[in-house]
Design an enzyme around this catalytic site. Structure first.
Site, PDB file in Angstrom:
ATOM      1  N   ARG A   1       0.857  -1.196   0.000  1.00  0.00           N
ATOM      2  CA  ARG A   1       0.000   0.000   0.000  1.00  0.00           C
ATOM      3  C   ARG A   1       0.890   1.242   0.000  1.00  0.00           C
ATOM      4  O   ARG A   1       0.614   2.225  -0.668  1.00  0.00           O
ATOM      5  CB  ARG A   1      -0.956   0.007   1.202  1.00  0.00           C
TER       6      ARG A   1
ATOM      7  N   TYR B   1     -17.179  16.861 -15.260  1.00  0.00           N
ATOM      8  CA  TYR B   1     -17.503  15.439 -15.415  1.00  0.00           C
ATOM      9  C   TYR B   1     -18.477  15.056 -14.291  1.00  0.00           C
ATOM     10  O   TYR B   1     -18.267  15.425 -13.124  1.00  0.00           O
ATOM     11  CB  TYR B   1     -16.215  14.609 -15.354  1.00  0.00           C
TER      12      TYR B   1
ATOM     13  N   ASP C   1      -7.810  18.928 -14.285  1.00  0.00           N
ATOM     14  CA  ASP C   1      -8.081  17.560 -14.726  1.00  0.00           C
ATOM     15  C   ASP C   1      -7.688  17.503 -16.203  1.00  0.00           C
ATOM     16  O   ASP C   1      -8.341  18.101 -17.059  1.00  0.00           O
ATOM     17  CB  ASP C   1      -9.568  17.239 -14.529  1.00  0.00           C
TER      18      ASP C   1
ATOM     19  N   LYS D   1      -8.425   6.517 -19.277  1.00  0.00           N
ATOM     20  CA  LYS D   1      -8.744   7.062 -20.585  1.00  0.00           C
ATOM     21  C   LYS D   1      -7.505   7.015 -21.500  1.00  0.00           C
ATOM     22  O   LYS D   1      -7.004   5.951 -21.763  1.00  0.00           O
ATOM     23  CB  LYS D   1      -9.306   8.474 -20.408  1.00  0.00           C
TER      24      LYS D   1
END
Ligand SMILES: Cc1ncc(COP(=O)(O)O)c(C=O)c1O
Length: 386
Positions: free
Chosen positions: A55, A108, A181, A206
């Site tokens: 982690r 978004y 973004d 994406k």
């Protein structure tokens, strides 16, 4: 290639070589997938290369994070389980109850849902503003309370353009940070940190991943104090990219430049076709001279991207019919993969903003133009538009 050398290279060299040097034991040219949650210590606290638990850090993720930082011209990159996990970690790293955000008025839908339905109940408020209008962004800032001016450019799905350099000045003058973004442009087309932004956000699902086979997110910063706060929260909150996902995302990143050029080539041809089609109303693409953000996009983007939105003259039902009728364009959410996608934002990706001031027009169709043979894409749209 040494990291020093890789980091001085051009975009493609950085995308391919930054973050990882061939494995000293085997010479493997790709980062191995370290499917290990823990690491043997050489005596208590005797960590090899800083790895103790995956982690906190995993070598496959470290390689991706180094490459992401390099392609965004940043100092540190952080990879997450999804774009929204990255956004959530960023919000909790940099805001506290009582703070305020400015967000795009056509953000978004998932970002809006996170800010409106998750952050707001915890006491972080927001004001939507059109990111292409600097005066309105400035007016939405609450001096002393606004910590982040959060923009997307181009926005999803209306492809509005914000002037990153000018927005950075507006945010900084008010003591806030500028978050960009950069999912729609990808680091190949636009590098917000070089224009004054403080934090870059990605849904690496994406264009960075590029093959619709992995969900992921990223944050990239230059400032080391910000990096420390984000790094602390990445570990404390734990929404990290796993090693298999990190490997796939990194593999995608290596071909981003060539894919992105083809996405842009195909999109330009499709825009020409749509502009001439009688069933199509407004075509929204920053590369069009008629687009209100064309000049700013030309200044800050290398090319205009692979996303196109358009309005169907006959209205919402026809827009839905077009989405259902294509065969090469797959009807589906998401974007940025090698395959072309079509969607109806009002009923699909942006259903969560219905009834709010972020609602999108019902006759809007969004295309994520892939890298298939462009004549096949145009023929498909021609048939579907009827
Ligand atoms: C612009 C933008 N930002 C963030 C996200 C969220 O990313 P993810 O779906 O990887 O959580 C998306 C997803 O579609 C997006 O389009």
């Amino acid at each position: 290639m040494t990291q020093e050398h890789a980091n001085k290279g051009g975009f493609e060299t950085r995308a391919i070589h930054a973050g990882y040097e061939p494995d000293p034991t085997t010479g493997a040219v790709n980062p191995p997938i370290y499917a290990s949650s823990t690491y043997k210590q050489d005596g208590v606290g005797g960590l090899r290369g800083g790895y103790e638990y995956s982690r906190s850090a995993n070598p496959t993720r470290t390689a991706l994070e180094g490459a992401l930082a390099a392609v965004e011209s940043g100092e540190r990159g952080f990879a997450f389980a999804s774009g929204l996990a990255a956004e959530d970690t960023l919000l909790r790293s940099l805001t506290r109850p009582g703070d305020h955000l400015v967000i795009p008025d056509d953000a978004y839908g998932g970002t809006f849902r996170l800010v409106d339905k998750v952050a707001q109940p915890w006491g972080v408020e927001h004001t939507p503003a059109p990111i292409s209008d600097l005066d309105k962004v400035a007016a939405a800032i609450q001096p002393g309370r606004t910590r982040l001016v959060w923009v997307e450019t181009p926005t999803n799905p209306l492809l509005n353009i914000g002037d990153i350099e000018a927005l950075a000045t507006v945010a900084h003058d008010a003591g806030a940070l500028l978050v960009v973004d950069n999912t729609f442009a990808s680091p190949y087309l636009q590098q917000p940190l070089t224009l004054g932004a403080d934090v870059v956000v990605h849904s690496t699902t994406k264009y960075v991943g590029g093959h619709s086979d992995v969900v992921g997110g990223a944050l990239v910063v230059r400032d080391l104090d910000l990096a420390e706060r984000i790094g602390f929260h990445q570990n404390a909150m734990g929404a990290v990219a796993g090693p298999f996902d990190a490997y796939l995302t990194h593999r995608g990143l290596k071909t981003l430049a060539v894919r992105m050029d083809r996405h842009c080539d195909n999109a330009e041809r499709i825009v020409d076709f749509l502009c001439a089609h009688p069933a199509v109303g407004d075509v929204i693409y920053p590369g069009l001279e008629t687009h209100p953000g064309h000049h700013v996009a030309g200044k800050q983007m290398k090319r205009f991207g692979g996303m196109i939105s358009f309005r169907v003259r006959a209205g919402e039902q026809k827009a839905l019919d077009v989405c259902a009728a294509t065969e090469v364009f797959t009807l589906g959410e998401s974007l940025g993969g090698v395959e072309s996608l079509i969607e109806h934002p009002g009923r699909m990706t942006h259903a969560s903003v219905a009834g709010t001031e972020l609602e999108v027009p019902g006759d809007l169709v969004r295309l994520s133009v892939g890298i298939e043979t462009v004549e096949d894409l145009i023929g498909d749209l021609d048939r579907a538009l009827g």
